[in-house]
Write an enzyme that holds these catalytic residues in place. Sequence first.
Site, short mmCIF file in Angstrom:
data_model
loop_
_atom_site.label_atom_id
_atom_site.label_comp_id
_atom_site.label_asym_id
_atom_site.label_seq_id
_atom_site.Cartn_x
_atom_site.Cartn_y
_atom_site.Cartn_z
N GLN A 36 33.28 38.12 49.23
CA GLN A 36 33.22 39.56 49.15
C GLN A 36 34.52 40.06 48.52
O GLN A 36 35.55 39.38 48.58
CB GLN A 36 33.01 40.17 50.54
CG GLN A 36 31.73 39.72 51.22
CD GLN A 36 30.49 40.03 50.42
OE1 GLN A 36 30.40 41.07 49.76
NE2 GLN A 36 29.52 39.12 50.45
N CYS A 43 44.73 50.50 38.46
CA CYS A 43 43.36 50.79 38.90
C CYS A 43 43.38 51.13 40.38
O CYS A 43 43.87 50.34 41.20
CB CYS A 43 42.44 49.60 38.64
SG CYS A 43 40.75 49.85 39.22
N CYS A 70 36.53 53.72 30.57
CA CYS A 70 36.30 52.49 31.32
C CYS A 70 34.88 52.46 31.90
O CYS A 70 34.41 53.45 32.48
CB CYS A 70 37.33 52.35 32.45
SG CYS A 70 37.09 50.86 33.45
N CYS A 129 42.15 58.77 37.59
CA CYS A 129 42.15 57.54 36.80
C CYS A 129 42.43 57.88 35.34
O CYS A 129 41.70 58.67 34.73
CB CYS A 129 40.81 56.84 36.93
SG CYS A 129 40.67 55.38 35.87
N ASN A 184 21.58 35.41 52.62
CA ASN A 184 22.44 36.16 51.70
C ASN A 184 22.26 35.53 50.32
O ASN A 184 23.13 34.79 49.84
CB ASN A 184 23.90 36.11 52.15
CG ASN A 184 24.81 36.92 51.25
OD1 ASN A 184 24.37 37.82 50.54
ND2 ASN A 184 26.08 36.60 51.27
N GLU A 207 23.14 25.46 51.78
CA GLU A 207 23.85 25.93 50.59
C GLU A 207 23.72 24.88 49.50
O GLU A 207 23.69 23.67 49.78
CB GLU A 207 25.32 26.18 50.93
CG GLU A 207 26.23 26.48 49.76
CD GLU A 207 25.83 27.73 48.99
OE1 GLU A 207 25.76 27.65 47.75
OE2 GLU A 207 25.59 28.77 49.64
N CYS A 213 33.89 52.21 36.72
CA CYS A 213 33.48 53.20 37.72
C CYS A 213 32.54 54.21 37.06
O CYS A 213 32.87 54.80 36.04
CB CYS A 213 34.70 53.93 38.28
SG CYS A 213 35.80 52.87 39.26
N CYS A 252 23.49 42.46 47.53
CA CYS A 252 24.12 43.51 46.71
C CYS A 252 23.20 43.90 45.57
O CYS A 252 23.62 44.62 44.66
CB CYS A 252 25.48 43.05 46.19
SG CYS A 252 25.39 41.65 45.07
#
Length: 388
Positions: free
Chosen positions: A212, A99, A24, A18, A313, A262, A27, A343
């Site tokens: 996702q 990227c 950056c 990269c 979720n 929801e 990551c 997550c």
Amino acid sequence: MPNFHDFEIFDKDFQEKCPYSQDCGGCQLLETPYGAQIEGKRTELLNLFKGANLPLPEQIKALSAGASHLRDRLDFSLQEGRLGLYHKDRHEVLDIDVCAQLSPELQLWLNDFRQIQWPFKKGSFRLRVSPEGRRGVWIDLANIDIKALLDEQNILKKLQAGAFVEIGQRRKVPVWTGTEFKLRDPEHHVWFQSWVGEIAVDLYCQVASFTQPSHKANRLICDVIASWVQKAPSSRVIEFGSGIGNLTFPALSQADSLLACEIDELSLQGLEHSLNQLPPSLGHLKNRVQIYRGDFQKKLTQNFSEFDVILANPPRSGLMNFLNPLKELSATQRPEYFIYMSCFPESMTRDLMTLNECGYQMQEVYILDQFPQTSHYEVLTLLQRKQA
């Protein structure tokens, strides 16, 4: 279902160095071999569970779709002509033109998008490539800049020649009347897919909708959900945070009935559209689902005792007050299975402590690494109620 034990094989996928790795902030683990990244995430999650004194599963399994080129959705910021991610050491956008996180199709879209010269100081963009390769962009600017963009006309005309465009927090669609651009209500199109076995299910939503990040990694998620719901034959499922239905469809394929809950109206409109457009072989699934709109984190009107499986979720904040009604039921009244996907493992761990108090124990845990080279990861957990 792929369960990769030797993650070093994926190191070969990340061949290019990269050019922005020193600056950056996107990551954090580029210098760590991919196998060690997976083990580090597994260890972090295990330590979270241990710190909360949770009964541990037999093992924490890991799934991956690869070490790079997974993303089909990209969120970039604009600052003083620079388009990219924020610098790791300061609040300044780093201009990024390539990227290795991006799928080849999304990289090509970014290449073309960067040809536009934006006459604004700041803003944000979401680029997306649909499963069939259609390009979309969500433009989020200050209201005064949105008006200037509509009046300028040329940028929007250029974008619409090759992509679908949405603007602003309300996801409005610019339409050329012949003399000017007008904004009309959001539209639902196929920007993502769920899976029922080998059959892809088109999901209708907006470019700006939550999905996702990866088509490829998402199939692994769907396979796990279906396999877990299958453990409860003839099950009645209640799903919280159904969104546009990504987990709904694999769960529906194994359940007798499902109640999808929801808060976001546009997401539920997309789910209804997807149900109406199911392929003929899956048309029967529509009759198994009911939809409820409400803020399940604050107030729950459903009776948990009427269900066999809870599928959740939630957002990063976790389940909050959602679990309170579960505490009021006797052990035998509580649903036998609880499937939790998140997550954000910190809030998930807090919720797992409450579930443990309610008699649930972790049976299976997966780390799904759909954010390679970063410290982030998805967690899927299957809990089962202790038998009385």
